[in-house]
Motif scaffolding. Structure first.
Motif, PDB file in Angstrom:
ATOM      1  N   SER A  87       0.828  -1.213   0.000  1.00  0.00           N
ATOM      2  CA  SER A  87       0.000   0.000   0.000  1.00  0.00           C
ATOM      3  C   SER A  87       0.856   1.255   0.000  1.00  0.00           C
ATOM      4  O   SER A  87       0.573   2.214  -0.723  1.00  0.00           O
ATOM      5  N   VAL A  88       1.901   1.246   0.825  1.00  0.00           N
ATOM      6  CA  VAL A  88       2.795   2.411   0.894  1.00  0.00           C
ATOM      7  C   VAL A  88       3.467   2.643  -0.457  1.00  0.00           C
ATOM      8  O   VAL A  88       3.556   3.791  -0.934  1.00  0.00           O
ATOM      9  N   LEU A  89       3.911   1.564  -1.093  1.00  0.00           N
ATOM     10  CA  LEU A  89       4.576   1.693  -2.403  1.00  0.00           C
ATOM     11  C   LEU A  89       3.614   2.211  -3.466  1.00  0.00           C
ATOM     12  O   LEU A  89       3.969   3.091  -4.265  1.00  0.00           O
ATOM     13  N   ILE A  90       2.394   1.674  -3.486  1.00  0.00           N
ATOM     14  CA  ILE A  90       1.397   2.102  -4.479  1.00  0.00           C
ATOM     15  C   ILE A  90       1.019   3.559  -4.265  1.00  0.00           C
ATOM     16  O   ILE A  90       0.969   4.353  -5.221  1.00  0.00           O
ATOM     17  N   ILE A  91       0.755   3.938  -3.010  1.00  0.00           N
ATOM     18  CA  ILE A  91       0.389   5.319  -2.705  1.00  0.00           C
ATOM     19  C   ILE A  91       1.534   6.263  -3.052  1.00  0.00           C
ATOM     20  O   ILE A  91       1.332   7.334  -3.647  1.00  0.00           O
ATOM     21  N   ALA A  92       2.755   5.868  -2.695  1.00  0.00           N
ATOM     22  CA  ALA A  92       3.923   6.715  -2.967  1.00  0.00           C
ATOM     23  C   ALA A  92       4.112   6.911  -4.469  1.00  0.00           C
ATOM     24  O   ALA A  92       4.310   8.051  -4.937  1.00  0.00           O
ATOM     25  N   PHE A  93       4.032   5.819  -5.230  1.00  0.00           N
ATOM     26  CA  PHE A  93       4.218   5.908  -6.690  1.00  0.00           C
ATOM     27  C   PHE A  93       3.149   6.778  -7.335  1.00  0.00           C
ATOM     28  O   PHE A  93       3.468   7.699  -8.111  1.00  0.00           O
ATOM     29  N   THR A  94       1.869   6.498  -7.010  1.00  0.00           N
ATOM     30  CA  THR A  94       0.775   7.239  -7.655  1.00  0.00           C
ATOM     31  C   THR A  94       0.822   8.722  -7.298  1.00  0.00           C
ATOM     32  O   THR A  94       0.598   9.577  -8.149  1.00  0.00           O
ATOM     33  N   TYR A  95       1.155   9.025  -6.043  1.00  0.00           N
ATOM     34  CA  TYR A  95       1.139  10.429  -5.626  1.00  0.00           C
ATOM     35  C   TYR A  95       2.351  11.206  -6.133  1.00  0.00           C
ATOM     36  O   TYR A  95       2.247  12.413  -6.377  1.00  0.00           O
ATOM     37  N   ILE A  96       3.463  10.532  -6.302  1.00  0.00           N
ATOM     38  CA  ILE A  96       4.624  11.186  -6.919  1.00  0.00           C
ATOM     39  C   ILE A  96       4.307  11.543  -8.361  1.00  0.00           C
ATOM     40  O   ILE A  96       4.609  12.651  -8.835  1.00  0.00           O
ATOM     41  N   GLN A  97       3.654  10.605  -9.066  1.00  0.00           N
ATOM     42  CA  GLN A  97       3.265  10.857 -10.456  1.00  0.00           C
ATOM     43  C   GLN A  97       2.201  11.951 -10.545  1.00  0.00           C
ATOM     44  O   GLN A  97       2.247  12.806 -11.447  1.00  0.00           O
ATOM     45  N   ILE A  98       1.250  11.933  -9.610  1.00  0.00           N
ATOM     46  CA  ILE A  98       0.200  12.960  -9.595  1.00  0.00           C
ATOM     47  C   ILE A  98       0.797  14.330  -9.298  1.00  0.00           C
ATOM     48  O   ILE A  98       0.458  15.329  -9.955  1.00  0.00           O
ATOM     49  N   LEU A  99       1.685  14.393  -8.328  1.00  0.00           N
ATOM     50  CA  LEU A  99       2.341  15.655  -7.968  1.00  0.00           C
ATOM     51  C   LEU A  99       3.146  16.195  -9.146  1.00  0.00           C
ATOM     52  O   LEU A  99       3.119  17.404  -9.430  1.00  0.00           O
TER      53      LEU A  99
END
Length: 312
Positions: A208-220
């Motif tokens: 979950s941490v990896l998925i959230i981190a990846f998606t939010y880095i891309q969104i940012l």
């Protein structure tokens, strides 16, 4: 008490330690909290169901988050308020196993749903032209189905491995039934169940941490690059709401799970964080999404106004 798990009829949860003068205020507070949680979550569910403009992937996933929240709260609060009123902390074995199953189903389910919601926002913001194709109705139904099937199988396997062990004690060290507390009652080797629990914890929570981190880095990254200020503001607001909900659940759950594996952690602190997992996400999720998601907020107000008028 020394007995096989199949012969144990009751477990005893840890005492609440309430003075007699606090029993009725605690009962009223617990009951009101539960009713508010159920009302707010059902309001979100019904609003999305009746509002056709909310029949979108993000809101369909939100329905599943609120269903999971109601499951978790309903597994915890009814027995809690009953035991407050009666001052009886005994719970039957079937009820205890059911409570543990629903609570673990809620925790794992929330994380899986929040991962799916993060992926949905990632596609919507980073690949808007492909969004309708990637997040079609059929795909969303499959994702939701996969979430619940995976959740169910993970928790059934977890509890099945635990109850293969011989249970020698009946005093549960927490305020509600859960797998780590069951393992502390076993008098046989619990290596397999322990390793499975650790494996699932790292896969689900670490993933979950990896998925959230990846998606939010891309969104940012996408938000920084866009020239549309309104789109940037809306994206950051939506994702900020999601991130707050995720962090509340993740931090409390992580501390609760790992506190069972360290003897020097205060039992009071462990129980406080354990209870907060079952109070704050179900209580705050509908409020945070209802206030911060403009479409949902407007639809909820319209839904309430329409039904208030119809009762007059």
């Amino acid at each position: 008490m020394s007995a096989n798990s199949s012969l144990v009829n009751f477990f005893e949860l840890t005492t609440l330690g309430l003075p007699s003068t606090h029993i009725y205020p605690a009962f009223v507070f617990g009951t009101l909290t539960y009713l508010i949680i159920v009302f707010c979550n059902l309001l979100v569910i019904l609003t999305i169901v009746v509002s056709k403009r909310l029949h979108k992937p993000m809101f369909l996933l939100l329905i599943n988050l609120t269903i999971s929240d109601v499951l978790g709260a309903s597994a915890f609060f009814p027995h809690l308020v009953f035991s407050i009123l009666t001052q009886n902390r005994m719970i039957s074995t079937p009820a205890c196993i059911t409570q543990a199953f629903l609570i673990h189903l809620y925790g794992t389910g929330n994380l899986l749903v929040l991962n799916a919601m993060a992926y949905d926002r990632y596609i919507a913001i980073c690949n808007p032209l492909k969004y309708n194709a990637i997040m079609s109705s059929n795909i969303i139904i499959r994702i939701i189905f996969l979430i619940w099937v995976l959740d169910f199988l993970i928790i059934v396997t977890l509890l099945a491995l635990t109850f293969q062990c011989k249970i020698c004690r009946t005093n549960i060290v927490d305020l509600y039934c859960n797998n780590p507390s069951f393992l502390k009652l076993a008098c046989r080797d619990t290596t397999v169940s322990n390793y499975y629990g650790i494996f699932i914890t790292f896969i689900v929570m670490g993933g979950s941490v990896l998925i959230i981190a990846f998606t939010y880095i891309q969104i940012l990254r996408t938000c920084v690059m866009t020239n549309n200020i309104d789109a940037r503001k809306k994206a950051i607001q939506t994702c900020g709401t999601h991130l707050v909900v995720f962090l509340i659940l993740q931090i409390n759950t992580t501390f609760t799970i790992f506190s069972h594996r360290f003897q020097n952690v205060s039992p009071f602190l462990r129980r406080a964080f354990g209870v907060s997992v079952l109070i704050f996400p179900p209580f705050l999720d509908p409020i945070i999404y209802g206030l911060k998601t403009k479409e949902l907020k407007q639809s909820m107000i319209m839904f309430l106004k329409r039904h208030v008028r119809s009762t007059k």
